[in-house]
Structures are given as structure tokens and as C-alpha cells.
Design an enzyme around this catalytic site. Structure first.
Site, PDB file in Angstrom:
ATOM      1  N   ASP A 442     100.825  23.683  96.843  1.00 35.00           N
ATOM      2  CA  ASP A 442     101.251  23.255  95.513  1.00 35.00           C
ATOM      3  C   ASP A 442     102.643  23.806  95.165  1.00 35.00           C
ATOM      4  OD1 ASP A 442     100.941  22.033  93.043  1.00 35.00           O
ATOM      5  OD2 ASP A 442      98.979  22.907  92.658  1.00 35.00           O
ATOM      6  N   ASP A 499      98.308  13.993  89.392  1.00 37.60           N
ATOM      7  CA  ASP A 499      97.209  14.730  88.759  1.00 37.60           C
ATOM      8  C   ASP A 499      96.353  13.809  87.908  1.00 37.60           C
ATOM      9  OD1 ASP A 499      97.536  17.168  89.851  1.00 37.60           O
ATOM     10  OD2 ASP A 499      98.506  18.114  88.132  1.00 37.60           O
TER      11      ASP A 499
HETATM   12  C1  DGJ Z   1      98.456  21.434  89.980  1.00 36.38           C
HETATM   13  C2  DGJ Z   1      97.783  20.477  90.924  1.00 36.38           C
HETATM   14  O1  DGJ Z   1      98.391  19.249  90.849  1.00 36.38           O
HETATM   15  C3  DGJ Z   1      96.302  20.421  90.605  1.00 36.38           C
HETATM   16  O2  DGJ Z   1      95.675  19.466  91.423  1.00 36.38           O
HETATM   17  C4  DGJ Z   1      95.723  21.786  90.832  1.00 36.38           C
HETATM   18  O3  DGJ Z   1      95.790  22.133  92.187  1.00 36.38           O
HETATM   19  C5  DGJ Z   1      96.451  22.808  89.959  1.00 36.38           C
HETATM   20  N1  DGJ Z   1      97.882  22.740  90.154  1.00 36.38           N
HETATM   21  C6  DGJ Z   1      95.992  24.198  90.262  1.00 36.38           C
HETATM   22  O4  DGJ Z   1      96.692  25.124  89.556  1.00 36.38           O
END
Ligand code: DGJ
Length: 695
Positions: A442, A499
Site C-alpha cells: 500500500d 477502494d
Molecule cells: C488503503 C487501502 O486501499 C485499503 O484497501 C486498505 O488496505 C487500507 N489502506 C488499510 O489501511
């Protein structure tokens, strides 16, 4: 002209030709880029024929729109290079031909300005099989210089292309497309976020007003770089048009060597799909290496538990996910340091013994006993002030300490070897001591300083980990789709597209992302019944089929599913597994539909024998009955058997008798592509799924 010495080169395959000409040893110009020229075309004649007139009010020779338009040529637009010596004086080189090296698929051309001791090198390849041009520029200097702008090889787009499609977006709404007229002056995108970013996918499609998914010409571009790009699409006063791509301006440190990332470009005669398929295939067949096959169904626990990790609860969730068909379990954020929320612990990549008293092994063993692979989340490039790492090394932070935080976090300076070594050691330790086959990597904020070394440091760290842990797959995530580009896809296996697990939003996002991305790398998850990011409530059928259009996964707490919902999800997952072998290798063809309420696509197998069609009704249509859906890419002479896979979903209000509602049909490819399929009426926010087979 006739007195000018000319050198020519021709990159050609069955789909396109790019002809370059250098006049009097000056930088080469693309004098032709379009459909493949016949063998035997006289390139010198083409070069001569490309020269335009000189009219009153102009300089006495038209400056070349070369692979790097030069200020020294009095180029009347944006130049391909902007550089200064360390005293701050502007450098305006006049490059001349030095050498060439021709290979089967491409060429390297070297030009030099001997007075300024500069070399400009162009690497140009027409990739066999995918027909993507891969173009790179390198600048070498004998003395340290500052480069404010260096374009990858600059291509002209012809005068008959009146429009461009560019990309913007935001968190939870990546890959937004906008169609703009190509008009006098420069349209510039300079991405100052330091990452690829949701708002700046580095792509551009130049086309005509008439270009659609299935018809019309398209000149498509993608800059394969994760550190932020600059794009210039400019129409000069003389009518010529150029497209430039490079790193974001002023993001290169001073030095002796400067490389652009590869610019991928292609000319397609068969509509946007013609270009899209080349990008999709290139990612699938050339960039991504070592992806597990078949692609496993994911379960990701983020929207089920967030930071609340309880091993017993997660085991129960894994049981349920396995029962639905999951094959990979990804433990998301919250397993390390003292990470109870997003204010703390980034940088401390040590298992949190408060939550995991016996480490991760009991969960991993449990997950494996269910037949699932185990994956884990990291956000390596980031650090919280409330972390042992920050307390020990505040000097490792990128940018001024007074900077505005993003998600309460700071960024590590990835240009520092000691930072990369620290991160390598921490991640390698977790990978070496736990049976982990997958990383979700991430990156949740924009950078405080725009510096190409940050993306290079990221690449170096991933490359080292890939080398030492070749069995571990990596997913690129950046608050969803903030780091999706061909640079990251050379090193990873999947992208977390967004997301947004809202299936309606996802339909739009994945449809537009398919202009570049194949299904095999595009993660798509069945989210919770009540979507956490949009607040919408969406039926399980639309959620499940939407995920089944890409690399499928689940991300809700599976214990929220009713028995009926679980049955549907199990069934759709079973369908996906039965079809994934060909679907993950298929071309995604976006369908043209006169009803703007419809998002429709056809996935066509490599051998053309199988296809699936997904027709999502995103909102209520303006007309009362569905319009026929015309397919594409089929053999007009062949006959196809068509099944409406989910015909049992026709609502009671559908009172008529369209054939597909009651039985399969066999028709020619010509009928499917010209008339199209007549579907039953249904409610908005639902989807029809069709399967076709060549007889
Ligand atoms: C942002 C990501 O896009 C989510 O899917 C998740 O992994 C969160 N971060 C976790 O902090």
C-alpha cells in the site's frame, strides 16, 4: 528539400507503421505514423513529401517536430528538453546524427551536440505480438547538469484527429475519462503528487469525434512510470500536433544521465478496443511475471474487521470465506507494531503480540488447512511519528518536518540505501519466518517532495524482494488505484483498482480501466451489502457478477451473508472458477450501446471460441424496453450458441417472451454484431450475463 540529405527508418508490423526521417543529420521526425504501409513504399519519397510549405510570417524553414523538438531549431511550441548547466545558463543543444543500431524489432539512434558534450539516445521498439511501441529517451552529459524536462520520444498526431480522451479521477473514482477537443495551444498535465495518483493516470487517447469502442481510429499513449508524469498535447499555429510524455517537471536530480520511463504508444484502426487490447495483452503477456495460475479467488479482511484483529474471529471468517470459494486469504492493515488505528506504528513491521500472542502461524496454519494461501499487508514507504522507527530515525523522513501530514503519516526517503536496507530486512524477516505467498503493498498519501528518486527507490526495494522471494506475488495498492501504471506492473501481479467496493461505481471504474488493464491483474471484490464508501445498498447478484468480471475476490464480513446470498455468491464464484482459465487470458472488449444507462463489455477468448458478455443496467433507462446489445470481434460466418446465464433473475414485471428468457439460441456472428441480442426487461442496478460458444 531535394538538397537535404535524408536518413530514414521504418518500424512496421501488420497493424502499423512508424517512419522516421532525419534531414541533414538533424533529430529524426516521425514523418508517418498510421496503418501499416505496403512493403516497398519509398521512404525517402515519404520524407520529402512530408515537408510543409513556408508562408509569410513564418521562419524560413519549418522547425522539425522531431523526437525531441529543439529550442535551437526555433521550434514554435513546447520543446522536448529543458536543461541548464550548474551556473544556471539555459542549454539549447543542436543534436546531430552519430550512430544507429538496428535490431529485428527496433532501433537505437544516437545524436550528439559535441560542443555542449551532450548525447541524446532514442530506444524505439515495436513489440512483436502486441504491436505496442515502447519508446525511451536517454540524455547523457559530460558535465553535471540540471534537467527540468525531458520528453520520451515525441510523436506527432495527425490533423484529422480532432479529439483527445484524457484521464482524471479521485479516491473511489479512478480512471475518469474526459473527451476534449484538440485545439490551438498546449493542454498540459503536470502531476505534482509524486506518485501515479488517482487523479492522473498517465494515459491519453487521441481520436476522432466518431471514434467509438468498436470503430474509428485511435492513437493511444501510456507513460510507464510510478513517480508522477507530465503530458503535453499541443497544436502549433502551423497546424501540427505533438504529444509529449515524461517525468513530472523538475523532478529529476542534477546529474550526468537522465532516462525517461518507457512511453507505450499504438495506432489502432479498430476503435478504442483496438488500442485497449494491445495494452491489455502487453501487461498480461510481457509485463507481469510469475503470477500464480489459475488466479486464486481472494478474501481480504479489511472491510470486515479493519484494525480489530482477533485470531479466533479471523479463523471463523476464513472458514466462511473458504466455504464460499476463496483460495487466498489476505490479512490487511493492523497486524504490526501497536496499530489500533491509523495514527500509529507504520515503520514498525513486527508482529503485534498483544493481538497475535503466538504470532501469525496459528492463523496461517488454519488458513492453509482450509486450502487457502496466506497474504499480508505492508505499507513500506511510510512512517508514523508514533513509531519506534521514527523515534530512532527522524532524519529518514522525506521533506520538511513541518509538512502537512497525509493520513497522519510521513514518507520515508527511499533514495537512502539505509532506508531501503531497513525495509528489506523487516519485510524479508516476516516473509522468511511465515508461510506467506502474497503481499498487498500500500501507499496512502501523496509525497511532500517531488523527486524521481522516490519511485526509483521503491522499484529497487520491490526488485530486491522479488529476486529473493520469487514465489511471493505483490498487489499494488495506493488508497485503491493511486499507483497503477506499467512501471509498477513490471514488478507486481495485481492492482487494487479502487477502494470503492460499490458494484455500480466499480462497473464504471473497471470498464474505463480496461482501456489499459486486462482482467488478470484487476482486483475486484464483493463488498458488504451496505457499501462502506458510498452508503449504497446493493444486491448480492450485482456485487458478485461485477467482481466476476475481473480477478475475483470478497471483502465483506462473510458472516453478514444470508443463506440465500451465500448460495448466490457460491454459485457465481463457481461459474468464475469454471471460466477463469480462458477469461483471465481474454480480451476485454467494451461494447457500444446507444443507451447511456448501460455499461456493457464482452470478454473474448484468445482463440475466439468462447465469450462472456456482461450488461449492467446502472440506472433506469430512458426508453421502456432494452435496446439490442451488439457484440464485436466475432467471425461473421460462424454460428454461436448463446446462453443467458442468469435468466432466472428476470423479474415478474417482465411479461413478454424474448427468446433468451426461456432458451438458448444459435445465430451467426454477423447477426450478433449487426442486429445484436434482445434481452428481457429488468430493474435498474442489475446485470445480465451471457455466455457464447462458437459451434
Ligand atoms: C488503503 C487501502 O486501499 C485499503 O484497501 C486498505 O488496505 C487500507 N489502506 C488499510 O489501511
Amino acid at each position: 528539400m531535394s538538397n537535404q540529405a535524408v536518413k530514414t527508418w521504418h518500424l512496421r508490423d501488420d497493424h502499423q507503421s512508424l517512419v522516421l526521417a532525419s534531414f541533414d543529420n538533424r533529430l529524426p521526425e516521425a514523418v508517418y505514423w498510421g496503418p501499416a504501409l505496403p512493403a516497398g513504399e519509398n521512404l525517402e519519397t515519404l520524407a520529402a513529401a512530408s515537408l510543409m510549405d513556408v508562408a509569410p510570417g513564418m521562419v524560413d524553414r519549418n522547425a522539425g517536430l522531431s523526437l525531441c523538438p529543439e529550442a535551437s531549431e526555433t521550434f514554435p511550441g513546447q520543446t522536448g528538453l529543458a536543461a541548464r548547466n550548474l551556473a544556471g545558463d539555459v542549454l539549447a543543444p543542436a543534436f546531430r546524427f552519430e550512430s544507429e543500431a538496428v535490431t529485428e524489432d527496433g532501433l537505437t539512434l544516437v545524436f550528439a551536440d559535441r560542443d555542449l558534450e551532450l548525447n541524446l539516445v532514442f530506444d524505439l521498439v515495436l513489440t512483436p505480438g502486441t504491436s505496442l511501441l515502447k519508446l525511451q529517451t536517454r540524455l547523457e552529459s559530460a558535465n553535471e547538469i540540471t534537467v527540468d524536462w525531458l520528453a520520451a520520444p515525441v510523436l506527432p498526431v495527425p490533423a484529422h484527429t480532432g479529439e483527445m480522451i484524457e484521464f482524471s479521477g479521485r479516491w473511489c473514482s479512478e480512471f475518469l475519462t474526459r473527451r476534449l477537443p484538440f485545439s490551438p495551444g498546449a493542454r498540459m498535465r503536470d502531476n505534482r503528487t509524486g506518485r501515479t495518483d488517482h487523479a492522473h493516470f498517465p494515459g491519453l487517447i487521441v481520436c476522432n469525434a466518431a471514434t467509438r469502442n468498436t470503430s474509428g481510429e485511435a492513437y493511444a499513449f501510456h507513460y510507464g512510470w510510478s513517480g508522477g508524469h507530465r503530458m503535453v498535447a499541443e497544436e502549433l499555429a502551423d497546424g501540427r500536433r505533438q504529444v509529449q510524455f515524461g517525468h513530472a517537471s523538475a523532478s529529476l536530480p542534477k546529474g550526468l544521465h537522465f532516462d525517461t520511463a518507457p512511453l507505450y504508444a499504438t495506432y489502432a484502426a479498430a476503435g478504442l478496443n483496438g488500442a485497449a487490447v494491445r495494452f491489455q495483452r502487453h501487461v498480461r503477456d510481457h509485463l507481469v511475471k510469475g503470477a500464480k495460475s489459475p488466479r486464486p479467488v481472494h478474501y481480504n479482511c479489511w472491510e470486515a474487521v479493519y484494525f480489530k484483529h482477533d485470531p479466533e474471529e479471523l479463523k471463523a471468517i476464513a472458514d466462511r470465506a473458504a466455504g464460499l470459494g476463496a483460495e487466498r486469504f489476505v490479512l490487511d492493515d493492523g497486524w504490526f507494531g501497536r496499530r489500533d488505528d491509523d495514527t500509529t506504528s507504520l515503520g514498525d513491521w513486527v508482529i503485534d503480540r498483544r493481538k497475535w500472542p503466538d504470532g501469525l502461524t496459528p492463523l496461517i496454519d488454519h488458513v492453509k488447512s482450509l486450502g487457502l494461501q496466506f497474504g499480508i499487508w505492508f505499507e513500506p514507504e511510510m512512517v508514523n511519528e508514533d513509531s519506534d522507527l521514527f523515534r530512532a530515525h527522524p532524519e529518514w523522513v522525506l521533506g520538511p518536518i513541518g509538512q502537512i501530514r497525509g493520513r497522519q503519516q510521513l514518507v520515508l526517503d527511499m533514495s537512502r540505501q539505509e532506508v531501503r536496507d531497513y525495509l528489506y530486512d523487516r519485510i524479508a524477516d516476516v516473509l522468511a519466518n511465515n508461510d506467506i505467498g502474497y503481499i498487498k503493498w500500500d501507499h496512502n498519501r501523496v509525497l511532500p517532495v517531488i523527486d524521481s528518486r522516490q519511485a526509483e527507490g521503491f522499484y529497487a526495494l520491490v526488485d530486491r524482494l522479488r529476486e529473493d522471494f520469487p514465489h511471493v506475488e505483490i498487489e499494488s495498492c495506493s488508497s485503491g488505484g493511486g499507483r497503477i501504471d506499467f512501471g509498477v506492473l513490471e514488478r507486481t501481479h495485481r492492482v487494487w483498482l479502487s477502494d470503492s467496493n460499490d458494484a455500480l461505481e466499480r462497473q464504471r471504474i473497471q470498464h474505463d480501466a480496461a482501456l489499459f488493464l486486462p482482467a488478470s491483474v484487476t482486483g475486484s471484490h464483493v463488498g458488504p451489502r451496505h457499501c462502506h464508501t458510498s452508503g449504497r445498498t446493493i444486491d448480492i447478484r450485482l456485487r458478485a457478477w461485477t467482481a466476476a468480471q475481473r480477478h475475483m475476490g470478497f471483502e465483506m464480513d462473510p458472516r453478514e451473508l444470508t443463506d440465500a446470498e451465500a448460495d448466490i455468491l457460491r454459485e457465481v464464484t463457481g461459474w468464475w472458477k469454471a471460466n477463469r482459465d480462458w477469461m483471465m487470458q481474454a480480451d476485454i472488449l467494451r461494447l457500444d450501446c446507444p443507451d447511456p444507462a448501460i455499461i456493457a463489455e464482452q470478454q473474448l477468448s484468445q482463440d475466439g471460441r468462447e465469450f462472456a458478455v456482461f450488461v449492467a443496467l446502472a440506472r433506469t433507462s430512458d426508453q421502456i424496453l432494452p435496446r439490442p446489445i451488439r457484440l464485436t470481434g466475432l467471425d461473421p460466418e460462424a454460428r454461436y450458441a448463446i446462453t443467458l446465464v442468469n435468466r432466472d433473475e428476470a423479474p415478474r414485471l417482465s411479461r413478454g417472451a424474448p427468446l433468451l428468457k426461456s432458451r438458448d439460441l444459435e445465430v451467426s456472428g454477423q447477426y450478433l454484431m449487426s442486429h445484436g441480442l434482445t434481452l428481457p426487461w429488468r430493474f435498474p442496478e442489475t446485470i445480465w450475463v451471457l455466455k457464447g460458444e462458437k459451434i
